[in-house]
Design a protein around this motif. Structure first.
Motif, PDB file in Angstrom:
ATOM      1  N   TRP A  78       0.830  -1.216   0.000  1.00 22.49           N
ATOM      2  CA  TRP A  78       0.000   0.000   0.000  1.00 22.49           C
ATOM      3  C   TRP A  78       0.862   1.263   0.000  1.00 22.49           C
ATOM      4  O   TRP A  78       0.440   2.301  -0.497  1.00 22.49           O
ATOM      5  CB  TRP A  78      -0.987   0.008   1.158  1.00 22.49           C
ATOM      6  N   PRO A  97      -5.659  -2.601  -6.852  1.00 26.03           N
ATOM      7  CA  PRO A  97      -4.685  -3.509  -6.241  1.00 26.03           C
ATOM      8  C   PRO A  97      -4.073  -4.455  -7.282  1.00 26.03           C
ATOM      9  O   PRO A  97      -4.749  -4.872  -8.226  1.00 26.03           O
ATOM     10  CB  PRO A  97      -5.525  -4.308  -5.238  1.00 26.03           C
ATOM     11  N   GLU A 145     -15.842   1.031   6.258  1.00 32.01           N
ATOM     12  CA  GLU A 145     -15.215  -0.077   5.538  1.00 32.01           C
ATOM     13  C   GLU A 145     -13.953  -0.520   6.289  1.00 32.01           C
ATOM     14  O   GLU A 145     -12.977   0.224   6.385  1.00 32.01           O
ATOM     15  CB  GLU A 145     -14.845   0.275   4.079  1.00 32.01           C
ATOM     16  N   GLY A 147     -10.615  -2.818   6.695  1.00 35.56           N
ATOM     17  CA  GLY A 147      -9.653  -3.437   5.770  1.00 35.56           C
ATOM     18  C   GLY A 147      -9.818  -2.826   4.389  1.00 35.56           C
ATOM     19  O   GLY A 147      -9.935  -3.521   3.390  1.00 35.56           O
ATOM     20  N   GLY A 149      -7.848  -1.180   2.454  1.00 37.76           N
ATOM     21  CA  GLY A 149      -6.747  -1.306   1.494  1.00 37.76           C
ATOM     22  C   GLY A 149      -6.348   0.011   0.863  1.00 37.76           C
ATOM     23  O   GLY A 149      -6.098   1.012   1.539  1.00 37.76           O
ATOM     24  N   ASP A 170      -8.114   0.631   8.277  1.00 36.88           N
ATOM     25  CA  ASP A 170      -7.164  -0.425   7.929  1.00 36.88           C
ATOM     26  C   ASP A 170      -6.035  -0.354   8.960  1.00 36.88           C
ATOM     27  O   ASP A 170      -5.851   0.675   9.612  1.00 36.88           O
ATOM     28  CB  ASP A 170      -6.604  -0.206   6.513  1.00 36.88           C
ATOM     29  N   VAL A 172      -2.943  -0.441   8.200  1.00 40.55           N
ATOM     30  CA  VAL A 172      -1.759   0.058   7.514  1.00 40.55           C
ATOM     31  C   VAL A 172      -1.816   1.590   7.382  1.00 40.55           C
ATOM     32  O   VAL A 172      -2.831   2.137   6.939  1.00 40.55           O
ATOM     33  CB  VAL A 172      -1.671  -0.602   6.114  1.00 40.55           C
ATOM     34  N   PHE A 195      -6.916   0.913  12.208  1.00 43.65           N
ATOM     35  CA  PHE A 195      -7.779  -0.010  12.957  1.00 43.65           C
ATOM     36  C   PHE A 195      -7.268  -1.427  12.727  1.00 43.65           C
ATOM     37  O   PHE A 195      -7.038  -1.827  11.585  1.00 43.65           O
ATOM     38  CB  PHE A 195      -9.234   0.099  12.449  1.00 43.65           C
ATOM     39  N   MET A 215     -14.626  -5.989   2.201  1.00 42.73           N
ATOM     40  CA  MET A 215     -14.463  -6.505   0.843  1.00 42.73           C
ATOM     41  C   MET A 215     -13.150  -7.282   0.818  1.00 42.73           C
ATOM     42  O   MET A 215     -12.059  -6.676   0.812  1.00 42.73           O
ATOM     43  CB  MET A 215     -14.399  -5.347  -0.160  1.00 42.73           C
ATOM     44  N   GLN A 220      -8.526 -12.094   5.619  1.00 48.84           N
ATOM     45  CA  GLN A 220      -7.179 -12.007   6.167  1.00 48.84           C
ATOM     46  C   GLN A 220      -7.100 -12.405   7.640  1.00 48.84           C
ATOM     47  O   GLN A 220      -6.020 -12.536   8.190  1.00 48.84           O
ATOM     48  CB  GLN A 220      -6.650 -10.572   6.007  1.00 48.84           C
TER      49      GLN A 220
HETATM   50  C1  LIG Z   1      -7.260  -8.250   0.092  1.00 47.67           C
HETATM   51  S1  LIG Z   1      -7.064  -6.657   0.768  1.00 47.67           S
HETATM   52  C2  LIG Z   1      -8.633  -5.929   0.410  1.00 47.67           C
HETATM   53  C3  LIG Z   1      -8.575  -4.441   0.356  1.00 47.67           C
HETATM   54  C4  LIG Z   1      -9.885  -3.731  -0.002  1.00 47.67           C
HETATM   55  N1  LIG Z   1     -10.954  -4.092   0.886  1.00 47.67           N
HETATM   56  C5  LIG Z   1     -10.287  -3.975  -1.447  1.00 47.67           C
HETATM   57  O1  LIG Z   1     -11.434  -4.364  -1.690  1.00 47.67           O
HETATM   58  O2  LIG Z   1      -9.489  -3.717  -2.353  1.00 47.67           O
HETATM   59  C6  LIG Z   1      -7.118  -6.985   2.499  1.00 47.67           C
HETATM   60  C7  LIG Z   1      -6.976  -5.752   3.374  1.00 47.67           C
HETATM   61  O3  LIG Z   1      -7.166  -6.112   4.738  1.00 47.67           O
HETATM   62  C8  LIG Z   1      -6.224  -5.390   5.531  1.00 47.67           C
HETATM   63  N2  LIG Z   1      -6.051  -6.136   6.788  1.00 47.67           N
HETATM   64  C9  LIG Z   1      -5.546  -7.370   6.955  1.00 47.67           C
HETATM   65  N3  LIG Z   1      -5.561  -7.691   8.273  1.00 47.67           N
HETATM   66  C10 LIG Z   1      -6.084  -6.633   8.934  1.00 47.67           C
HETATM   67  C11 LIG Z   1      -6.367  -6.360  10.307  1.00 47.67           C
HETATM   68  N4  LIG Z   1      -6.064  -7.220  11.262  1.00 47.67           N
HETATM   69  N5  LIG Z   1      -6.941  -5.192  10.630  1.00 47.67           N
HETATM   70  C12 LIG Z   1      -7.239  -4.280   9.647  1.00 47.67           C
HETATM   71  N6  LIG Z   1      -6.995  -4.470   8.345  1.00 47.67           N
HETATM   72  C13 LIG Z   1      -6.417  -5.639   7.995  1.00 47.67           C
HETATM   73  C14 LIG Z   1      -4.986  -5.323   4.676  1.00 47.67           C
HETATM   74  O4  LIG Z   1      -4.118  -4.298   5.095  1.00 47.67           O
HETATM   75  C15 LIG Z   1      -5.612  -5.079   3.304  1.00 47.67           C
HETATM   76  O5  LIG Z   1      -5.799  -3.704   3.124  1.00 47.67           O
END
Ligand SMILES: C[S@@+](CC[C@H](N)C(=O)[O-])C[C@H]1O[C@@H](n2cnc3c(N)ncnc32)[C@H](O)[C@@H]1O
Length: 315
Positions: A78, A97, A145, A147, A149, A170, A172, A195, A215, A220
């Motif tokens: 990211w 992505p 929303e 996670g 991303g 997220d 990150v 978060f 989404m 994850q």
């Molecule tokens: C496959 S990506 C999906 C991103 C976005 N939702 C999309 O549709 O493009 C998974 C996302 O979940 C986040 N993620 C993974 N574990 C997480 C956690 N424990 N807390 C928050 N975010 C998390 C990652 O940083 C990433 O942004």
């Protein structure tokens, strides 16, 4: 003999969504007409080659596993998107992505197909999101929303619902920063915030008619999704809409699905989330509104399945 070319129609989209064709928003219909959804079916030897390549990938040892240790990978990915986005005058197309890979066979209705256009999957996903957000998030004034991303879903939400307050969450930092840059650059009503779903922040306020959206993010959490699920239930949102790979929807006795289960497990994706939701429903804690196995996916699995539920009023 020239190969027969097929095309996804609005009827196919309605079937994939599990929706009435007449209720698909006009904007989706227009985009279905505009984009190139032509594809060809594959022959037996191509199918064998695809299955072989999937098996090789599964055995390659190259597939990263979800979980706490994977955070560093997301941070790296990211941050690259953030840099690219900033350098290119906040061009939203820079937020796509990298895992949406062009020019690959896709899973469709129990078999593989080969799209003709390299943007087939991205375009399908755009239409899916417009429909999904219109269908399930319209009644909420606040959307959270988790996670989020690259924040890639938020511009679609902002255009559909300029009046709603959007929260992109997220774990990150680059992700939070992208959302805040989107808000500033495009004057959208949104805010980014850190978060961690493994350790949910009790201080975050979910407004009364807030909607929860994930989404391909719960995926994850692997088997460790229960803390976040309990958190959601406690926060009592209006609705929770999750587009996630849902392992219980695959058929163990079908080769095509079996490969997807293997991929799901190898990646350490979401555990028995649907089973937990169904148990909560049997205990009268929630109501499940819709479960849908969307019969379209990338080369490896069906990432566009969804489940929508809401907490029952407390007595
Ligand atoms: C496959 S990506 C999906 C991103 C976005 N939702 C999309 O549709 O493009 C998974 C996302 O979940 C986040 N993620 C993974 N574990 C997480 C956690 N424990 N807390 C928050 N975010 C998390 C990652 O940083 C990433 O942004």
């Amino acid at each position: 003999m020239p190969q027969k070319i097929y095309k996804l129609t609005i009827r196919d989209f309605a079937k994939l969504f599990g929706a009435d064709q007449k209720l698909i928003p006009k904007e989706c219909g227009d985009l279905i007409d505009k984009f190139d959804f032509r594809y060809r079916k594959i022959n037996q030897s191509e199918r064998d080659q695809i299955i072989l390549s999937v098996l090789r990938r599964l055995d390659s040892g190259e597939l990263s596993k979800s979980g706490k240790k994977n955070k560093i990978r997301w941070e790296r990915g990211w941050s690259e998107n953030l840099e690219d986005f900033t350098k290119n005058n906040y061009d939203i197309s820079r937020l796509v992505p990298l895992y949406l890979k062009p020019n690959q066979p896709m899973r469709f209705c129990g078999d593989y197909i080969m799209p003709l256009d390299s943007r087939f999957e991205v375009n399908w996903y755009t239409i899916f999101r417009i429909w999904f957000f219109s269908e399930y998030l319209k009644d909420s004034s606040f959307i959270y929303e988790f996670g989020c991303g690259t924040g890639y879903n938020l511009p679609i939400l902002a255009k559909l619902y300029p009046e709603k307050k959007l929260h992109g969450l997220d774990w990150v930092e680059a992700s939070r920063d992208i959302v805040n840059k989107l808000a500033k650059r495009y004057n959208w009503n949104m805010e980014g915030r850190l978060f961690d779903m493994f350790s949910p922040d009790e201080k975050l306020i979910i407004k009364d008619n807030g909607a929860i959206l994930t989404m391909d993010a719960l995926e994850q959490l692997g088997e460790n999704y229960k803390i976040f699920l309990d958190y959601l239930l406690k926060k009592f949102p209006l609705i929770c809409a999750h587009m996630e790979p849902l392992v219980e929807l695959y058929d163990q006795d079908n080769l095509f699905d079996y490969l997807a289960i293997k991929f799901h497990k190898k990646r350490g994706y979401l555990g028995n989330f649907l089973t937990s939701l169904k148990k909560m429903e049997s205990e009268n804690k929630i109501r499940i509104i819709k479960i849908k196995k969307v019969a379209l996916g990338n080369l490896y699995h069906d990432a566009y399945c969804f489940v929508v539920w809401r907490p029952n009023p407390r007595i």
